[in-house]
Design a protein around this motif. Structure first.
Motif, PDB file in Angstrom:
ATOM      1  N   GLY A  36      14.927  31.807  -9.188  1.00  0.00           N
ATOM      2  CA  GLY A  36      15.872  30.961  -9.890  1.00  0.00           C
ATOM      3  C   GLY A  36      15.110  30.167 -10.931  1.00  0.00           C
ATOM      4  O   GLY A  36      13.888  30.225 -10.999  1.00  0.00           O
ATOM      5  N   CYS A  37      15.801  29.412 -11.709  1.00  0.00           N
ATOM      6  CA  CYS A  37      15.158  28.681 -12.799  1.00  0.00           C
ATOM      7  C   CYS A  37      14.690  27.335 -12.254  1.00  0.00           C
ATOM      8  O   CYS A  37      15.511  26.443 -12.021  1.00  0.00           O
ATOM      9  CB  CYS A  37      16.140  28.516 -13.947  1.00  0.00           C
ATOM     10  N   ARG A  38      13.427  27.177 -12.053  1.00  0.00           N
ATOM     11  CA  ARG A  38      12.917  25.952 -11.449  1.00  0.00           C
ATOM     12  C   ARG A  38      11.632  25.506 -12.128  1.00  0.00           C
ATOM     13  O   ARG A  38      10.928  26.291 -12.738  1.00  0.00           O
ATOM     14  CB  ARG A  38      12.701  26.122  -9.955  1.00  0.00           C
ATOM     15  N   LEU A  39      11.343  24.234 -11.945  1.00  0.00           N
ATOM     16  CA  LEU A  39      10.187  23.612 -12.596  1.00  0.00           C
ATOM     17  C   LEU A  39       8.971  23.768 -11.688  1.00  0.00           C
ATOM     18  O   LEU A  39       8.423  22.791 -11.192  1.00  0.00           O
ATOM     19  CB  LEU A  39      10.514  22.136 -12.845  1.00  0.00           C
ATOM     20  N   ALA A  40       8.542  25.013 -11.508  1.00  0.00           N
ATOM     21  CA  ALA A  40       7.429  25.299 -10.614  1.00  0.00           C
ATOM     22  C   ALA A  40       6.610  26.448 -11.184  1.00  0.00           C
ATOM     23  O   ALA A  40       7.166  27.472 -11.590  1.00  0.00           O
ATOM     24  CB  ALA A  40       7.952  25.674  -9.235  1.00  0.00           C
ATOM     25  N   THR A  41       5.296  26.301 -11.187  1.00  0.00           N
ATOM     26  CA  THR A  41       4.439  27.305 -11.818  1.00  0.00           C
ATOM     27  C   THR A  41       4.554  28.677 -11.159  1.00  0.00           C
ATOM     28  O   THR A  41       4.477  29.697 -11.833  1.00  0.00           O
ATOM     29  CB  THR A  41       2.971  26.856 -11.793  1.00  0.00           C
ATOM     30  N   TYR A  42       4.784  28.707  -9.838  1.00  0.00           N
ATOM     31  CA  TYR A  42       4.804  29.995  -9.140  1.00  0.00           C
ATOM     32  C   TYR A  42       5.998  30.863  -9.536  1.00  0.00           C
ATOM     33  O   TYR A  42       6.025  32.059  -9.259  1.00  0.00           O
ATOM     34  CB  TYR A  42       4.792  29.795  -7.623  1.00  0.00           C
ATOM     35  N   ALA A  43       6.987  30.257 -10.180  1.00  0.00           N
ATOM     36  CA  ALA A  43       8.209  30.992 -10.528  1.00  0.00           C
ATOM     37  C   ALA A  43       8.093  31.753 -11.848  1.00  0.00           C
ATOM     38  O   ALA A  43       9.037  32.444 -12.227  1.00  0.00           O
ATOM     39  CB  ALA A  43       9.388  30.030 -10.597  1.00  0.00           C
ATOM     40  N   TYR A  44       6.960  31.687 -12.529  1.00  0.00           N
ATOM     41  CA  TYR A  44       6.817  32.257 -13.866  1.00  0.00           C
ATOM     42  C   TYR A  44       5.750  33.346 -13.867  1.00  0.00           C
ATOM     43  O   TYR A  44       4.652  33.149 -13.333  1.00  0.00           O
ATOM     44  CB  TYR A  44       6.498  31.163 -14.888  1.00  0.00           C
ATOM     45  N   ASN A  45       6.076  34.474 -14.482  1.00  0.00           N
ATOM     46  CA  ASN A  45       5.155  35.605 -14.462  1.00  0.00           C
ATOM     47  C   ASN A  45       4.507  35.914 -15.807  1.00  0.00           C
ATOM     48  O   ASN A  45       3.640  36.786 -15.880  1.00  0.00           O
ATOM     49  CB  ASN A  45       5.860  36.863 -13.919  1.00  0.00           C
TER      50      ASN A  45
END
Length: 124
Positions: free
Chosen positions: A103-112
């Motif tokens: 989901g769209c979240r303010l967390a580094t692990y969520a971005y590739n």
């Protein structure tokens, strides 16, 4: 494949403004994108994100001072930074999440996908 190239960083005095840009190549039209920053000796932290509908989330430390936006025609992500403080000094990174796994979240692990970063230095 997505490539992200940041620009617009620099040195400013406290109270000044900068606008960061992130030029994206590849498919980013239905992705979550965001800005993150990392100061020396600290972990990378989320600054602001924007989803495909234009909804945004900001870190508490930048609310009311920073604005994230995206030009979907030019495929450029922006971060307008006003009322800058010395605490905003950091390397700023653009990121994209093409997986939608978290989901769209303010967390580094969520971005590739990540850009190479642009330095912002705010002097007092």
């Amino acid at each position: 494949q997505v490539q992200l190239v940041e620009s617009g960083g620099g040195s400013v005095q406290a109270g000044g403004s900068l606008r960061l840009s992130c030029a994206a190549s590849g498919y980013t039209y239905n992705t979550c994108m965001g800005w993150f920053r990392q100061a020396p000796g600290k972990e990378r932290e989320g600054v602001a994100i924007i989803d495909s509908s234009g909804s945004t989330i900001y870190a508490d430390s930048v609310k009311g001072r920073f604005t994230i936006s995206k030009d979907n025609v030019k495929n450029i992500l922006y971060l307008q930074m006003n009322s800058l403080k010395p605490a905003d000094t950091a390397m700023y990174y653009c990121a994209a999440d093409t997986t939608s796994k978290w989901g769209c979240r303010l967390a580094t692990y969520a971005y590739n996908y990540w850009g190479q970063g642009t330095q912002v230095t705010v002097s007092s």
